[in-house]
Design a protein around this motif. Structure first.
Motif, PDB file in Angstrom:
ATOM      1  N   SER A  74       0.831  -1.206   0.000  1.00  0.00           N
ATOM      2  CA  SER A  74       0.000   0.000   0.000  1.00  0.00           C
ATOM      3  C   SER A  74       0.867   1.257   0.000  1.00  0.00           C
ATOM      4  O   SER A  74       0.450   2.298  -0.520  1.00  0.00           O
ATOM      5  N   ARG A  75       2.065   1.172   0.582  1.00  0.00           N
ATOM      6  CA  ARG A  75       2.984   2.320   0.535  1.00  0.00           C
ATOM      7  C   ARG A  75       3.449   2.579  -0.895  1.00  0.00           C
ATOM      8  O   ARG A  75       3.661   3.731  -1.289  1.00  0.00           O
ATOM      9  N   ILE A  76       3.604   1.515  -1.665  1.00  0.00           N
ATOM     10  CA  ILE A  76       3.971   1.672  -3.083  1.00  0.00           C
ATOM     11  C   ILE A  76       2.824   2.345  -3.821  1.00  0.00           C
ATOM     12  O   ILE A  76       3.036   3.265  -4.628  1.00  0.00           O
ATOM     13  N   ARG A  77       1.614   1.899  -3.544  1.00  0.00           N
ATOM     14  CA  ARG A  77       0.440   2.525  -4.184  1.00  0.00           C
ATOM     15  C   ARG A  77       0.363   3.994  -3.803  1.00  0.00           C
ATOM     16  O   ARG A  77       0.050   4.857  -4.637  1.00  0.00           O
ATOM     17  N   ALA A  78       0.644   4.313  -2.527  1.00  0.00           N
ATOM     18  CA  ALA A  78       0.598   5.708  -2.085  1.00  0.00           C
ATOM     19  C   ALA A  78       1.573   6.560  -2.878  1.00  0.00           C
ATOM     20  O   ALA A  78       1.244   7.683  -3.290  1.00  0.00           O
ATOM     21  N   ALA A  79       2.767   6.040  -3.115  1.00  0.00           N
ATOM     22  CA  ALA A  79       3.781   6.788  -3.877  1.00  0.00           C
ATOM     23  C   ALA A  79       3.323   7.014  -5.309  1.00  0.00           C
ATOM     24  O   ALA A  79       3.480   8.118  -5.864  1.00  0.00           O
ATOM     25  N   ARG A  80       2.750   5.994  -5.917  1.00  0.00           N
ATOM     26  CA  ARG A  80       2.275   6.131  -7.302  1.00  0.00           C
ATOM     27  C   ARG A  80       1.121   7.120  -7.404  1.00  0.00           C
ATOM     28  O   ARG A  80       1.053   7.916  -8.358  1.00  0.00           O
ATOM     29  N   VAL A  81       0.236   7.072  -6.428  1.00  0.00           N
ATOM     30  CA  VAL A  81      -0.888   8.025  -6.394  1.00  0.00           C
ATOM     31  C   VAL A  81      -0.359   9.445  -6.242  1.00  0.00           C
ATOM     32  O   VAL A  81      -0.807  10.366  -6.937  1.00  0.00           O
ATOM     33  N   ARG A  82       0.595   9.627  -5.349  1.00  0.00           N
ATOM     34  CA  ARG A  82       1.155  10.968  -5.137  1.00  0.00           C
ATOM     35  C   ARG A  82       1.762  11.509  -6.440  1.00  0.00           C
ATOM     36  O   ARG A  82       1.547  12.675  -6.794  1.00  0.00           O
ATOM     37  N   ALA A  83       2.495  10.674  -7.149  1.00  0.00           N
ATOM     38  CA  ALA A  83       3.118  11.107  -8.401  1.00  0.00           C
ATOM     39  C   ALA A  83       2.072  11.464  -9.450  1.00  0.00           C
ATOM     40  O   ALA A  83       2.163  12.505 -10.118  1.00  0.00           O
ATOM     41  N   ALA A  84       1.081  10.616  -9.611  1.00  0.00           N
ATOM     42  CA  ALA A  84       0.059  10.849 -10.635  1.00  0.00           C
ATOM     43  C   ALA A  84      -0.731  12.119 -10.362  1.00  0.00           C
ATOM     44  O   ALA A  84      -0.985  12.922 -11.275  1.00  0.00           O
ATOM     45  N   PHE A  85      -1.116  12.331  -9.113  1.00  0.00           N
ATOM     46  CA  PHE A  85      -1.898  13.526  -8.782  1.00  0.00           C
ATOM     47  C   PHE A  85      -1.050  14.789  -8.872  1.00  0.00           C
ATOM     48  O   PHE A  85      -1.548  15.848  -9.286  1.00  0.00           O
ATOM     49  N   GLN A  86       0.221  14.691  -8.504  1.00  0.00           N
ATOM     50  CA  GLN A  86       1.089  15.860  -8.627  1.00  0.00           C
ATOM     51  C   GLN A  86       1.210  16.269 -10.086  1.00  0.00           C
ATOM     52  O   GLN A  86       1.123  17.458 -10.427  1.00  0.00           O
ATOM     53  N   ASN A  87       1.383  15.287 -10.953  1.00  0.00           N
ATOM     54  CA  ASN A  87       1.522  15.585 -12.376  1.00  0.00           C
ATOM     55  C   ASN A  87       0.231  16.155 -12.945  1.00  0.00           C
ATOM     56  O   ASN A  87       0.248  17.075 -13.766  1.00  0.00           O
ATOM     57  N   HIS A  88      -0.902  15.620 -12.497  1.00  0.00           N
ATOM     58  CA  HIS A  88      -2.189  16.126 -12.962  1.00  0.00           C
ATOM     59  C   HIS A  88      -2.385  17.580 -12.553  1.00  0.00           C
ATOM     60  O   HIS A  88      -2.798  18.422 -13.374  1.00  0.00           O
TER      61      HIS A  88
END
Length: 195
Positions: A77-91
């Protein structure tokens, strides 16, 4: 409530859908507890919608809660959190809601975190973050920084999935990049591939 909210939102009636989304999140937390996976997914949907409807602060509140909950769960879930953070930051960067330096800093921090996990992280996940970074560079006109990241990330991303959505996005982004740097013949090829 969540399905109803989604259907209403797709009819361009987000103001009506928002309280239904929020009620569905509360119901999921009541049923499953504060680390409800269903609530996390619903928060991310609502966060994206709020950001797209010019309510970034409200969107970030749900986004941050979802990320914090994923991190609390630990493990993958920590990996998912990192991916979510990256995607939303880019958006948000694409919408000019956050700055270029801030976005690159977030993406570099996410990349460093994922690489620190060693061989447990699939190459496609690292390539996804490279792609986000490349597109942040493109959005802010740093084409020379973007090109090597696009060239290295897209083949890895596409080799790991048959997702039509990823095939479309990789083609369209490469087309836009080629257009921005003035290579219109290449851009035309990628855009045609996308459509």
């Amino acid at each position: 409530s969540f399905v109803e909210a989604t259907l209403i939102s797709r009819q361009n009636r987000f103001d009506e859908a928002r309280p239904l989304y929020e009620r569905a999140i509360v119901q999921a937390v009541d049923a499953d507890g504060p680390t409800s996976l269903a609530a996390i997914e619903m928060r991310l949907v609502l966060a994206h919608a709020l950001i797209d409807h010019h309510q970034p602060e409200a969107g970030r509140k749900h986004l941050n809660t979802a990320i914090e909950t994923l991190e609390e769960l630990g493990g993958w879930s920590r990996i998912r959190a990192a991916r979510v953070r990256a995607a939303f930051q880019n958006h948000q960067a694409g919408l000019r809601l956050v700055s270029y330096p801030e976005t690159i800093a977030v993406l570099e921090a996410v990349s460093a975190f994922l690489r620190a996990q060693g061989s447990a992280i699939p190459a496609a996940v690292l390539a996804e973050i490279e792609f986000h970074t490349a597109w942040a560079h493109v959005d802010w006109g740093e084409f020379a920084l973007a090109r090597p990241l696009l060239e290295s990330s897209i083949p890895v991303m596409l080799s790991s999935t048959q997702s039509l959505r990823k095939q479309f996005s990789s083609a369209i982004y490469q087309g836009w990049y080629a257009m921005y740097v003035g290579d219109h013949e290449v851009a035309d090829g990628y855009i045609r591939q996308a459509i």
